[in-house]
Design an enzyme around this catalytic site. Structure first.
Site, mmCIF file in Angstrom:
data_model
loop_
_atom_site.group_PDB
_atom_site.id
_atom_site.type_symbol
_atom_site.label_atom_id
_atom_site.label_comp_id
_atom_site.label_asym_id
_atom_site.label_seq_id
_atom_site.Cartn_x
_atom_site.Cartn_y
_atom_site.Cartn_z
ATOM 1 N N CYS B 85 0.816 -1.218 0.000
ATOM 2 C CA CYS B 85 0.000 0.000 0.000
ATOM 3 C C CYS B 85 0.847 1.262 0.000
ATOM 4 O O CYS B 85 0.314 2.373 -0.073
ATOM 5 C CB CYS B 85 -0.936 -0.018 1.192
ATOM 6 S SG CYS B 85 -1.826 -1.579 1.287
ATOM 7 N N SER B 207 -10.895 0.971 5.903
ATOM 8 C CA SER B 207 -10.974 1.641 4.604
ATOM 9 C C SER B 207 -11.593 0.661 3.607
ATOM 10 O O SER B 207 -11.519 -0.550 3.782
ATOM 11 C CB SER B 207 -9.582 2.088 4.143
ATOM 12 O OG SER B 207 -8.717 0.978 4.045
ATOM 13 N N LYS B 328 -10.023 6.144 4.761
ATOM 14 C CA LYS B 328 -11.343 5.690 5.190
ATOM 15 C C LYS B 328 -12.459 6.236 4.305
ATOM 16 O O LYS B 328 -13.341 5.489 3.873
ATOM 17 C CB LYS B 328 -11.585 6.123 6.643
ATOM 18 C CG LYS B 328 -12.982 5.801 7.159
ATOM 19 C CD LYS B 328 -13.210 4.307 7.270
ATOM 20 C CE LYS B 328 -14.682 3.931 7.409
ATOM 21 N NZ LYS B 328 -15.379 3.930 6.133
ATOM 22 N N HIS B 332 -9.343 3.795 -0.805
ATOM 23 C CA HIS B 332 -7.971 3.298 -0.709
ATOM 24 C C HIS B 332 -7.656 2.319 -1.851
ATOM 25 O O HIS B 332 -7.500 1.118 -1.628
ATOM 26 C CB HIS B 332 -7.773 2.640 0.666
ATOM 27 C CG HIS B 332 -6.399 2.131 0.934
ATOM 28 N ND1 HIS B 332 -5.265 2.672 0.355
ATOM 29 C CD2 HIS B 332 -5.953 1.113 1.740
ATOM 30 C CE1 HIS B 332 -4.197 2.013 0.782
ATOM 31 N NE2 HIS B 332 -4.587 1.061 1.610
#
Lengths: 385, 385
Positions: B85, B207, B328, B332
């Protein structure tokens, strides 16, 4: 911009390495390269990992952190770079840029692929092609390169035997390389009579499915003598893109990104193609070795087949090509290949290549291809600062 | 080393974008960022793409070439960078380094993920954890972050409501962001009463699964005014690694790589944590937003929960955190997040953030995390050269 030198290299044996995991392989290569650079792990400031598809081969992404941890190098920055089979070449480029920029002084570039943990490697390899326009229609890499081979035969009268000759050369050199996957010679007849894969290419025209890793340590050229008696200097590091889908190209017999990247590299290095003494080129299929020696400017377009037949790319020829055995015989763990090429050229320019040594090599080149040429990375390396 | 500035940014709307493909998303973001920089495609010298798992989500690797072709930018070098990520943050770093080194002048960093083309995103996301030691044992990211949340509650008396408060803040800001996936407010009660995922975390602590892309154009700081009236200057770009497996850490309540990367960034930028006016932090789960504001040094360890409860990270608070809505509420799409963070901070420092503008913001920060902190990238950006 700081000049950069290679001061440490290594390669694991390539092959079907059932007893070693993905992470084991990189750590083995990394530790050996650090030792070769007369450094310890604490000297390394950052690392780049070339890997094509940890996700599809071993279910693992986040590969930089994985390797940083398992090689004991965390908390240094660790970045994974991907460009299909050119992932290693691009990882090396990023390591060079990281030193050139002044961000870091001693950087490792490693490459790794563990391909034998899946039942069938083909779907993962096909992710290097355009998934929506090629792979989903059933296209695989042997079929793409088969079309390129057929067209080259049609346009230039290249013979099936000449194409096979590139694989024969790889095995001849690989027989002298203790780290090669295949260390035995083959004949043109053996290639022609081997199992058909995608006409005109047979199984012995194809590089194998391999596990393996390789690593290189780079530092500023001005510091290189601290770490190596025979540092090898990076004279150019270039990269070009082309369409990922083969059908979008103007020509099936020229890889434009090889021309783009190599001509820029010759300019930057201040050399011409004829100045290259030794080259490691990307022969994932025999035809691709033939295209490479033309597109790099070693021979005119259409004359690559004759050059192979005439022995001009043997170790004592006009330009020594793939003294390591190349992808065909050394093996082709996808992400490791670009780094293994740089390791081989470093050994050649140092004069450390033992039985496969190219006499008096001073300028070397690596050409690392992703897909059918969607990405090409070229490096020019030299004994001389 | 050349100083670097951001002169163009963009973000697609994030969400479940059934009508757009992986490649469509990057091209949309890329073209908009180039226009925002008052450039055309021909001005761009190289590109970096942050993407976590094209392989597992859409069966596509070789992502640099794919994007270079489909954005019409081939033959320029195009390199995919991956760190789970944190892929976007690392792509931005490589773009900055490419300019700092002098290799290239105008470089695009884009990030993309298309997560809704698979039936279940969980196995792909789990590839950001240690496959052999965590994921194969059934560990998923909600469960890892749940352990961190539980331990923080145990060690520091942090309340469930305080943790939920981070998600509430995200939605409050996201409601003002037309590009956010969720543009509506939620209450602490809603979080506490939402479906349980991994105790103590509920679905509204997590998220979402998202599609989306973002892009940034960087150039040498000395040229920046040619392309933008309000260039935003890169004051520091840092990165750190930690163990990929959570069980190998000394602490479950501190992400060491955030501390490492941020302290180095503050040093390089010549600032302290208290000088940061606005920050985009990596709240993949509400607890991670809380850890971030502590580990970045905005608040002491153990006091993050109280800071949330006291409104200290609201847009008019001590430091404005996640004015975009954060992971969130903005969404994402893994590889896009680090780039979207830089885009948001750029808009904030330009004064272009409309209803969600943080008044008078001069210094901004992004914190982008891979996995549970195996990789962290931090950027410090400033209005002032």
């Amino acid at each position: 911009m700081r000049d950069v030198a290679i001061v440490g290299v290594s390669q694991t044996k390539f092959g079907e390495l059932w007893d070693k995991s993905f992470r084991d392989l990189v750590v083995e290569a990394g530790v050996e390269a650090i030792h070769d650079a007369n450094m310890t792990g604490e000297d390394i400031d950052a690392m780049y990992i070339g890997n094509m598809s940890g996700g599809l081969f071993v279910g693992q992404e986040h590969i930089g952190a994985l390797i940083a941890e398992h090689s004991g190098l965390a908390p240094i920055p660790a970045t994974r770079v991907e460009a299909a089979c050119a992932s290693g070449g691009l990882a090396l480029r990023q390591a060079i840029m990281a030193v050139a920029s002044g961000y870091y002084d001693k950087v490792m570039a490693a490459g790794v692929e563990k391909m034998t943990d899946v039942v069938d490697a083909t779907p993962a390899i096909a992710a290097a092609a355009d998934r929506e326009w090629e792979a989903q229609q059933g296209v695989t890499f042997p079929s793409l390169y088969a079309m390129m081979a057929r067209r080259h035969m049609h346009e230039y009268g290249t013979t099936r035997e000449q194409i096979a000759g590139f694989a024969v050369l790889g095995h001849k050199n690989g027989a002298l390389n203790p780290k090669a996957q295949f260390q035995r010679e083959i004949s043109v007849d053996a290639v022609l009579n081997s199992t058909k894969v995608a006409s005109p290419l047979n199984i012995l025209d194809c590089s194998p499915v391999s596990d393996g890793a390789a690593a290189v340590v780079v530092c500023p050229a001005e510091d290189a003598k601290k770490y190596s008696d025979t540092p090898i200097y990076v004279k150019a590091s270039t990269q070009a893109s082309d369409t990922i889908a083969l059908h979008s190209r103007k020509s099936l017999t020229t890889i434009e990104s090889t021309i783009n990247a190599s001509r820029k590299a010759y300019d930057i290095a201040g050399i011409e193609a004829k100045d290259v003494d030794v080259a490691e080129v990307h022969d994932c299929f025999s035809i691709n070795g033939l295209l490479a020696i033309e597109d790099l400017g070693f021979f005119k377009k259409g004359e690559g087949g004759q050059a192979i037949e005439d022995g001009l790319i043997e170790r004592d020829g006009q330009v020594a090509v793939n003294p390591s055995g190349g992808l065909k015989a050394r093996g082709h763990p996808l992400g490791a290949t670009g780094i293994a090429q740089a390791a081989e050229i470093t050994w050649q320019l140092r004069g450390d290549a033992d039985k496969r040594q190219v006499d008096g090599a001073e300028i070397g080149l690596t050409q690392n291809i992703g897909g059918t040429g969607g990405t090409v990375a070229v490096h020019v390396l030299s004994r001389n600062k």
